[in-house]
Design a protein around this motif. Sequence first.
Motif, PDB file in Angstrom:
ATOM      1  N   GLU A  14      -2.669  15.343  -3.073  1.00  0.00           N
ATOM      2  CA  GLU A  14      -4.021  15.191  -2.540  1.00  0.00           C
ATOM      3  C   GLU A  14      -4.487  13.747  -2.650  1.00  0.00           C
ATOM      4  O   GLU A  14      -5.120  13.214  -1.740  1.00  0.00           O
ATOM      5  N   ALA A  15      -4.145  13.098  -3.761  1.00  0.00           N
ATOM      6  CA  ALA A  15      -4.520  11.692  -3.950  1.00  0.00           C
ATOM      7  C   ALA A  15      -3.806  10.804  -2.941  1.00  0.00           C
ATOM      8  O   ALA A  15      -4.393   9.858  -2.403  1.00  0.00           O
ATOM      9  N   ARG A  16      -2.517  11.107  -2.677  1.00  0.00           N
ATOM     10  CA  ARG A  16      -1.765  10.326  -1.692  1.00  0.00           C
ATOM     11  C   ARG A  16      -2.377  10.470  -0.302  1.00  0.00           C
ATOM     12  O   ARG A  16      -2.515   9.494   0.425  1.00  0.00           O
ATOM     13  N   LYS A  17      -2.733  11.703   0.037  1.00  0.00           N
ATOM     14  CA  LYS A  17      -3.327  11.962   1.355  1.00  0.00           C
ATOM     15  C   LYS A  17      -4.666  11.251   1.506  1.00  0.00           C
ATOM     16  O   LYS A  17      -4.958  10.627   2.536  1.00  0.00           O
ATOM     17  N   LYS A  18      -5.490  11.327   0.480  1.00  0.00           N
ATOM     18  CA  LYS A  18      -6.817  10.708   0.519  1.00  0.00           C
ATOM     19  C   LYS A  18      -6.711   9.193   0.594  1.00  0.00           C
ATOM     20  O   LYS A  18      -7.447   8.534   1.349  1.00  0.00           O
ATOM     21  N   THR A  19      -5.775   8.618  -0.168  1.00  0.00           N
ATOM     22  CA  THR A  19      -5.615   7.171  -0.186  1.00  0.00           C
ATOM     23  C   THR A  19      -5.105   6.646   1.142  1.00  0.00           C
ATOM     24  O   THR A  19      -5.602   5.639   1.672  1.00  0.00           O
ATOM     25  N   PHE A  20      -4.117   7.331   1.722  1.00  0.00           N
ATOM     26  CA  PHE A  20      -3.561   6.877   2.996  1.00  0.00           C
ATOM     27  C   PHE A  20      -4.591   6.984   4.117  1.00  0.00           C
ATOM     28  O   PHE A  20      -4.591   6.160   5.041  1.00  0.00           O
ATOM     29  N   SER A  21      -5.474   7.977   4.036  1.00  0.00           N
ATOM     30  CA  SER A  21      -6.477   8.158   5.090  1.00  0.00           C
ATOM     31  C   SER A  21      -7.444   6.987   5.175  1.00  0.00           C
ATOM     32  O   SER A  21      -8.033   6.730   6.226  1.00  0.00           O
ATOM     33  N   THR A  22      -7.602   6.247   4.069  1.00  0.00           N
ATOM     34  CA  THR A  22      -8.535   5.111   4.073  1.00  0.00           C
ATOM     35  C   THR A  22      -8.015   3.936   4.904  1.00  0.00           C
ATOM     36  O   THR A  22      -8.790   3.094   5.328  1.00  0.00           O
ATOM     37  N   ILE A  43       0.838  -1.205   0.000  1.00  0.00           N
ATOM     38  CA  ILE A  43       0.000   0.000   0.000  1.00  0.00           C
ATOM     39  C   ILE A  43       0.873   1.256   0.000  1.00  0.00           C
ATOM     40  O   ILE A  43       0.608   2.210  -0.751  1.00  0.00           O
ATOM     41  N   VAL A  44       1.916   1.258   0.841  1.00  0.00           N
ATOM     42  CA  VAL A  44       2.813   2.413   0.916  1.00  0.00           C
ATOM     43  C   VAL A  44       3.487   2.665  -0.432  1.00  0.00           C
ATOM     44  O   VAL A  44       3.579   3.812  -0.895  1.00  0.00           O
ATOM     45  N   VAL A  45       3.949   1.593  -1.076  1.00  0.00           N
ATOM     46  CA  VAL A  45       4.585   1.728  -2.399  1.00  0.00           C
ATOM     47  C   VAL A  45       3.609   2.319  -3.405  1.00  0.00           C
ATOM     48  O   VAL A  45       3.960   3.216  -4.197  1.00  0.00           O
ATOM     49  N   THR A  46       2.369   1.849  -3.372  1.00  0.00           N
ATOM     50  CA  THR A  46       1.339   2.360  -4.286  1.00  0.00           C
ATOM     51  C   THR A  46       1.049   3.833  -4.018  1.00  0.00           C
ATOM     52  O   THR A  46       0.907   4.631  -4.956  1.00  0.00           O
TER      53      THR A  46
END
Length: 313
Positions: A232-240, A221-224
């Motif tokens: 913004e996409a990185r922040k939103k994805t990690f928040s899930t 997940i971290v690599v992705t």
Amino acid sequence: MDGTNQTAVTEFIFLGFSSVLYLRLTLFVIFLTVYLLSLMGNTLIIFIVLTDVTLQTPMYIFLGNLSFLEIWYTTATVPKLLATCLAQVVTISVFGCITQYYFFFSMGATECILLAVMAYDRYLAICSPLRYSVLMSLRVCLQFSAGSWIGGFIAPLLPTILISHLSFCGPQKINHFFCDSDPIFKLSCSDTFLVEALGYTCSSVVILSSFLLTMSSYGHIVVTIIRLSSREARKKTFSTCASHLTVVSIYYATIIFAYVRPPAKYNFTIGKVISVFYCVVTPLVNPLIYTLRNKDVKKAFRKLLSQKRLLLA
């Protein structure tokens, strides 16, 4: 120890934390408050997941399973913990002690497996979003959920059977607030080498394998996330998955410290303190994190509150 000419023990006495009354009463208030909040928080999550159609997806079905598990996980030990804070002498029968041991470790193993499954679910959702609905269909989700419970209740079965054949002939005082493995072995007048080795092996395999699978999922997940072009996409994805990762970190840190080590290294005082974290604190952290950091759950909760106000108006 030689059990010859010694009377068989029929019940054990929990020593708890302290013999000082005011300290025991203080701990009682703290533990009771945390326990009730944990019950209410996890029950609320189950109710929201069952009643809100938008949350009936694999991620929240797993969350509902985790909340249901936490209710029984904490209930297996906390009532006796509370009793040791109020009474001078709190006893449990040998059969009751072995039963508590089995259910506690069954639910602990189930939680390890379920956390690994939840991590895998987030891995599929983030790393294979286009195929997620196929790879994690409702049928697969229910199979994973059932498998977690079945696997968890099978894992400690053999050690429990072996413990039930041990002889106990005194002393009868358990230096703990529940029937953990090492305190039980300490009281036996039988040879406990086999059951200790088997119990240590089983707990290590379940904990470490589920931990490695969970960390592997989060590694991908971290690599992705790093590969995403937009901040913004990185922040939103990690928040899930940040809330899940927080729960996982707290839980595994305590149980690895408690159970993935040679039995001879056990310290009863430290063991009791560490046990409080995974028996009392973690079941409360779960609903707090998922409700405070998850937008979908907060939205469903606000929706539930607004419906209640309309009914009362």
